[in-house]
Design an enzyme around this catalytic site. Structure first.
Site, PDB file in Angstrom:
ATOM      1  N   GLY A  32       0.803  -1.223   0.000  1.00 37.09           N
ATOM      2  CA  GLY A  32       0.000   0.000   0.000  1.00 37.09           C
ATOM      3  C   GLY A  32       0.826   1.258   0.000  1.00 37.09           C
ATOM      4  N   HIS A  35       2.721   4.686  -4.696  1.00 33.36           N
ATOM      5  CA  HIS A  35       3.476   5.829  -5.227  1.00 33.36           C
ATOM      6  C   HIS A  35       3.876   5.528  -6.672  1.00 33.36           C
ATOM      7  CE1 HIS A  35       6.972   3.320  -4.548  1.00 33.36           C
ATOM      8  NE2 HIS A  35       6.722   3.266  -3.243  1.00 33.36           N
ATOM      9  N   GLY A  37       6.501   4.566  -7.970  1.00 29.52           N
ATOM     10  CA  GLY A  37       7.263   3.324  -8.159  1.00 29.52           C
ATOM     11  C   GLY A  37       6.300   2.169  -8.411  1.00 29.52           C
ATOM     12  N   HIS A  38       5.240   2.069  -7.584  1.00 31.17           N
ATOM     13  CA  HIS A  38       4.227   1.021  -7.796  1.00 31.17           C
ATOM     14  C   HIS A  38       3.555   1.223  -9.154  1.00 31.17           C
ATOM     15  CE1 HIS A  38       3.997   1.300  -3.206  1.00 31.17           C
ATOM     16  NE2 HIS A  38       4.414   0.074  -3.434  1.00 31.17           N
ATOM     17  N   GLN A  62       6.969 -10.159   7.743  1.00 32.40           N
ATOM     18  CA  GLN A  62       8.263  -9.673   7.271  1.00 32.40           C
ATOM     19  C   GLN A  62       8.817  -8.530   8.129  1.00 32.40           C
ATOM     20  OE1 GLN A  62       6.472  -8.605   3.328  1.00 32.40           O
ATOM     21  NE2 GLN A  62       7.886  -6.882   3.406  1.00 32.40           N
ATOM     22  N   GLY A 148       9.900  -4.056  -7.880  1.00 32.84           N
ATOM     23  CA  GLY A 148      10.836  -2.971  -8.153  1.00 32.84           C
ATOM     24  C   GLY A 148      12.271  -3.362  -7.833  1.00 32.84           C
ATOM     25  N   LYS A 150      14.335  -1.438  -6.579  1.00 32.27           N
ATOM     26  CA  LYS A 150      14.788  -0.748  -5.358  1.00 32.27           C
ATOM     27  C   LYS A 150      15.050  -1.791  -4.268  1.00 32.27           C
ATOM     28  CE  LYS A 150      12.973   0.719  -2.003  1.00 32.27           C
ATOM     29  NZ  LYS A 150      12.254   0.993  -0.835  1.00 32.27           N
ATOM     30  N   GLN A 154      15.350  -8.506  -2.496  1.00 36.32           N
ATOM     31  CA  GLN A 154      14.029  -9.142  -2.510  1.00 36.32           C
ATOM     32  C   GLN A 154      13.736  -9.710  -3.902  1.00 36.32           C
ATOM     33  OE1 GLN A 154      10.316  -7.448  -0.679  1.00 36.32           O
ATOM     34  NE2 GLN A 154       9.899  -6.746  -2.753  1.00 36.32           N
ATOM     35  N   SER A 186       9.687   5.329  -2.001  1.00 39.27           N
ATOM     36  CA  SER A 186       9.367   4.286  -1.037  1.00 39.27           C
ATOM     37  C   SER A 186       8.210   4.799  -0.190  1.00 39.27           C
ATOM     38  CB  SER A 186      10.590   4.042  -0.134  1.00 39.27           C
ATOM     39  OG  SER A 186      10.191   3.424   1.067  1.00 39.27           O
TER      40      SER A 186
HETATM   41  O1  PAF Z   1       8.059  -4.917  -1.524  1.00 35.00           O
HETATM   42  C1  PAF Z   1       7.024  -4.998  -0.824  1.00 35.00           C
HETATM   43  O2  PAF Z   1       6.230  -4.074  -0.764  1.00 35.00           O
HETATM   44  C2  PAF Z   1       6.760  -6.270  -0.028  1.00 35.00           C
HETATM   45  O3  PAF Z   1       7.938  -6.802   0.458  1.00 35.00           O
HETATM   46  C3  PAF Z   1       5.951  -7.323  -0.811  1.00 35.00           C
HETATM   47  C4  PAF Z   1       6.717  -7.821  -2.021  1.00 35.00           C
HETATM   48  C5  PAF Z   1       4.625  -6.711  -1.238  1.00 35.00           C
HETATM   49  C6  PAF Z   1       5.666  -8.515   0.102  1.00 35.00           C
HETATM   50  O4  PAF Z   1       4.943  -8.146   1.219  1.00 35.00           O
END
Ligand code: PAF
Length: 280
Positions: A32, A35, A37-38, A62, A148, A150, A154, A186
Site C-alpha cells: 500500500g 506511489h 514506483g508502484h 516480514q 521494483g 529498489k 528481494q 518508497s
Molecule cells: O516490496 C514490498 O512491498 C513487499 O515486500 C511485498 C513484495 C509486497 C511482500 O509483502
C-alpha cells in the site's frame, strides 16, 4: 472497465474464476501507500495487456520490529482512488487473519542469500517476504509478477524461489523510480519531514558519483563512500556494501564491467531507507 475490489479470499477466487481462459494475470504485490514506483509496475502489467491484480497487505511476517510494523504508513482510500484511475482490474485487500489463520506455522526459508545485506539486520524478513509472495502466487496464479529493483535483494530472492520451486511465474523487475532529487521512491519516505528528505537525498547524490571514482579494492571504495555519506549528514548507516548483481557475492576488487552494485541501508530520523545503484 471497473476496478473490482476483493476483501476476502472467496471473493477474489470468484472474480478470478470469471476470467477468460486465455487471459493472462499480472500480479503487483504491494504493502500500500501507492506511489509512482508502484505505478510503473502497474503500467507495465497493463501495457502487456495482463488482467492486473494489485494486492495491498502490510505483511506482519516480514517485520522483525513491531514498532516498525505499527508505524508503517497506510492510506487505503487514497490508494483505491489512484488504482482506479490507473484502471487496475482487481485490488485485493487480504486480512492478516486470512493469510495467517490461528495456528499458521509454514514458512519459506532460503538458506544462502537471506542473511546478508538487509537480511543480516532484519531477522527472518526474507522468510516473511517469500512466504507471502508464494501464498499470493498460489492464490492468484499469475502469469507474471512485478517487483521494483529498489528492493534488489528481494527481487533476487523471489527469482531464486521461482526457479528453485519450479513455480513457473514470470518475474519482471522494474528499474527504481526516483523523485526529482534522486531519492528512491518508497512508502517510508512519507514518514520523513522536509529536513529528513533533504538529508535522504544525499544517498543518491553520493552513490551516483562513484562510477567516476577509481578504486582498486571494494573495501576501500566502501570506506570512502561511508565517509562521504557521513559528511553529508547520513550518520546512521546500517550497511554499505558493493556486491555482484548476478550472485550477490562481495568482490575483492572493483573491476569495471563486472555488474557490480552498491547496496545501502541507512536510518534518517529513525526511518530506514534502502537503495542500490549499478556501478559502471
Ligand atoms: O516490496 C514490498 O512491498 C513487499 O515486500 C511485498 C513484495 C509486497 C511482500 O509483502
Amino acid at each position: 472497465m471497473q476496478t473490482i475490489i476483493a476483501r476476502s479470499l472467496l471473493n477474489l477466487k470468484k472474480n478470478l474464476k470469471n476470467l477468460k481462459k486465455n487471459q493472462k494475470v499480472g500480479l503487483v504485490p504491494t504493502m500500500g501507500c501507492i506511489h509512482d514506483g508502484h505505478l510503473e509496475l502497474i503500467k507495465k502489467s497493463k501495457k502487456l495487456k495482463y488482467f492486473t491484480v494489485v494486492t495491498i497487505f502490510v505483511n506482519p511476517a516480514q517485520f522483525n520490529n513491531q514498532n516498525d510494523l505499527k508505524k508503517y504508513p497506510s492510506q487505503e482510500k487514497k490508494d483505491l482512488e489512484i488504482l482506479k484511475k490507473y484502471d487496475v482490474d482487481l485490488v485485493f485487500f487480504p486480512k492478516a487473519k486470512q493469510m495467517y489463520p490461528l495456528g499458521y506455522s509454514t514458512y519459506i526459508k532460503e538458506i544462502n542469500f537471506s542473511d546478508i545485506l538487509c537480511g543480516k539486520y532484519r531477522k527472518n524478513h526474507f522468510s516473511g517476504v517469500l512466504t507471502i509472495v508464494l501464498k499470493l502466487f498460489l492464490i492468484v496464479k499469475p502469469y507474471a509478477a512485478f517487483f521494483g529493483e529498489k528492493d534488489f535483494q528481494q527481487l533476487f530472492l523471489i527469482k531464486k524461489m521461482v526457479k528453485d520451486l519450479n513455480l513457473g511465474v514470470k518475474i519482471i523487475g522494474i528499474p527504481t523510480v526516483r523523485d526529482s532529487n534522486g531519492l528512491a521512491l518508497s512508502s517510508r519516505n512519507k514518514l520523513l519531514n522536509a529536513k529528513g528528505l533533504d538529508i535522504a537525498k544525499q544517498i543518491y547524490l553520493n552513490i551516483k558519483k562513484i562510477q567516476y571514482l577509481d578504486y582498486k579494492y571494494a573495501k576501500d571504495l566502501e570506506l570512502y563512500l561511508k565517509k562521504k555519506l557521513k559528511k553529508s549528514g547520513l550518520n546512521d548507516i546500517e550497511y554499505l556494501e558493493i556486491r555482484n548483481s548476478n550472485n550477490l557475492l562481495h568482490p575483492k576488487k572493483v573491476v569495471k564491467g563486472k555488474t557490480l552494485r552498491v547496496f545501502i541501508a541507512v536510518y534518517v530520523d529513525g526511518v530506514r531507507l534502502i537503495d542500490n545503484y549499478k556501478l559502471n
